[in-house]
Design a protein around this motif. Structure first.
Motif, PDB file in Angstrom:
ATOM      1  N   ASP A 137      69.425  59.436  44.851  1.00 58.30           N
ATOM      2  CA  ASP A 137      68.129  60.031  45.203  1.00 58.30           C
ATOM      3  C   ASP A 137      67.170  58.972  45.768  1.00 58.30           C
ATOM      4  O   ASP A 137      66.485  59.214  46.773  1.00 58.30           O
ATOM      5  CB  ASP A 137      67.491  60.693  43.973  1.00 58.30           C
ATOM      6  CG  ASP A 137      68.262  61.928  43.519  1.00 58.30           C
ATOM      7  OD1 ASP A 137      69.061  62.466  44.339  1.00 58.30           O
ATOM      8  OD2 ASP A 137      68.089  62.346  42.355  1.00 58.30           O
ATOM      9  N   ILE A 140      68.135  58.005  49.359  1.00 60.35           N
ATOM     10  CA  ILE A 140      67.783  59.027  50.353  1.00 60.35           C
ATOM     11  C   ILE A 140      66.288  58.987  50.658  1.00 60.35           C
ATOM     12  O   ILE A 140      65.854  59.042  51.828  1.00 60.35           O
ATOM     13  CB  ILE A 140      68.208  60.418  49.844  1.00 60.35           C
ATOM     14  CG1 ILE A 140      69.746  60.506  49.778  1.00 60.35           C
ATOM     15  CG2 ILE A 140      67.643  61.515  50.737  1.00 60.35           C
ATOM     16  CD1 ILE A 140      70.269  61.792  49.141  1.00 60.35           C
ATOM     17  N   GLU A 143      65.319  56.044  52.805  1.00 63.54           N
ATOM     18  CA  GLU A 143      65.673  56.242  54.213  1.00 63.54           C
ATOM     19  C   GLU A 143      64.657  57.183  54.891  1.00 63.54           C
ATOM     20  O   GLU A 143      64.256  56.962  56.051  1.00 63.54           O
ATOM     21  CB  GLU A 143      67.080  56.810  54.319  1.00 63.54           C
ATOM     22  CG  GLU A 143      68.178  55.814  53.912  1.00 63.54           C
ATOM     23  CD  GLU A 143      69.556  56.440  53.946  1.00 63.54           C
ATOM     24  OE1 GLU A 143      69.647  57.694  54.127  1.00 63.54           O
ATOM     25  OE2 GLU A 143      70.557  55.705  53.786  1.00 63.54           O
ATOM     26  N   GLN A 144      64.254  58.228  54.175  1.00 69.07           N
ATOM     27  CA  GLN A 144      63.255  59.138  54.727  1.00 69.07           C
ATOM     28  C   GLN A 144      61.920  58.418  54.956  1.00 69.07           C
ATOM     29  O   GLN A 144      61.240  58.653  55.971  1.00 69.07           O
ATOM     30  CB  GLN A 144      63.057  60.330  53.780  1.00 69.07           C
ATOM     31  CG  GLN A 144      64.246  61.255  53.719  1.00 69.07           C
ATOM     32  CD  GLN A 144      64.032  62.392  52.723  1.00 69.07           C
ATOM     33  OE1 GLN A 144      63.008  62.463  52.043  1.00 69.07           O
ATOM     34  NE2 GLN A 144      64.998  63.311  52.676  1.00 69.07           N
TER      35      GLN A 144
END
Length: 306
Positions: A137, A140, A143-144
């Motif tokens: 989590d 991710i 990266e966002q």
């Protein structure tokens, strides 16, 4: 000269001549024994000098080896005791059996602890899964956040959206940190149960032979109760040595005969106190492989090292 004087002279001359001859014979017989006696004394002195010269000072100075007796003893005797209260679940050893330090002499019933260990392993596995999920989590969201910052540069995203995403990243990072701490706690709890499980296995700290058994299978034992006595395979020889010998221990050799071999013994310990007879107890290490029995009496040769 008249006739009477001639007759007297004729009778006296043979007597004087005989006396002279007898004196010469006696003188000759006395001279020969004296010469022979002088030669005999001179030869005796020469032989004595030869013996004195041939005698070696080193041989005369070296003391003769002395013989002492000693008793064979085990190098170590240990007590194997129960570390917890419980019932002996298995005990297959008896007096005279060999034991290894890696194999338990006996095991105590640990069914309840085994169930606890299984539950703890499940909790540890779940904690590991939570850590793995939290790591995914966070990755991710990070990266966002990177894409959002790029979009902000081109006005494709607002500052508000970037701030919201950053708070999500921080929350995910905190969640991962909590999961890691929980996993560590579960690992500590699992190791604690393993240590408790280990106490249910009665292990000997040395390899050797059982000389006494203090419990049987199915018996209830308390913490500290004797399970068995084990003596080491390594053996020593106990000897009593006078104080003068102990002071020169490093210069003395100890050996005994076993069949056709001469076995050398090495001193390993000297007791601090003297015996009643003034001797000191000295332990000599017996090399491995000697076929001896505890309590056996050995005759040991004590000599000065060459």
């Amino acid at each position: 000269m008249n006739t009477k004087a001639l007759i007297l002279l004729a009778l006296t001359c043979p007597i004087i001549l005989g006396a002279n001859m007898l004196a010469r014979k006696c003188a000759s017989s006395e001279t020969h024994p004296a010469a022979g006696g002088t030669a005999s004394v001179t030869r005796t002195n020469e032989v004595s000098d030869e013996i004195a010269e041939s005698a070696s000072p080193a041989d005369s100075a070296r003391p003769e080896p002395r013989m002492i007796v000693g008793v064979v003893i085990p190098a170590t005797v240990v007590d194997v005791r129960s570390q917890v209260n419980g019932i002996i679940d298995s005990f297959s050893k008896s007096v005279g059996d060999s034991v290894d330090s890696t194999q338990p002499l006996a095991t105590l019933d640990s069914a309840d602890l085994l169930l606890e260990a299984q539950s703890q392993q499940a909790r540890l596995a779940a904690a590991g899964h939570r850590v793995a999920a939290a790591e995914i989590d966070l990755k991710i969201l990070q990266e966002q956040e990177t894409h959002m910052l790029d979009a902000l540069k081109t006005n494709a995203a607002s500052q508000f959206e970037v701030s919201q995403l950053r708070r999500q990243v921080e929350s995910a990072s905190a969640k991962l940190k909590g999961s890691l701490e929980d996993s560590k706690e579960q690992q500590v709890a699992a190791r604690s149960i393993e240590q408790r499980m280990h106490k249910y296995r009665c292990l000997s700290p040395i390899s050797g032979r059982i000389i006494e058994v203090g419990a049987v299978k199915g018996a209830y034992v308390r913490e500290g109760q004797l399970i068995a006595k084990v003596q080491s395979t390594q053996q020593h020889l106990n000897v009593g040595l006078p104080a003068d010998v102990v002071e020169q221990l490093q210069t003395i050799s100890f050996r005994f005969q076993q069949r056709s071999d001469s076995v050398i013994l090495a001193p390993v310990e000297v007791t601090p106190n003297c015996n009643l007879d003034g001797t000191r107890c000295v332990r000599l290490a017996i090399p491995a492989g000697c076929d001896l029995v505890v309590g056996q009496i050995l005759r040991v040769e004590v000599s000065v090292k060459p």
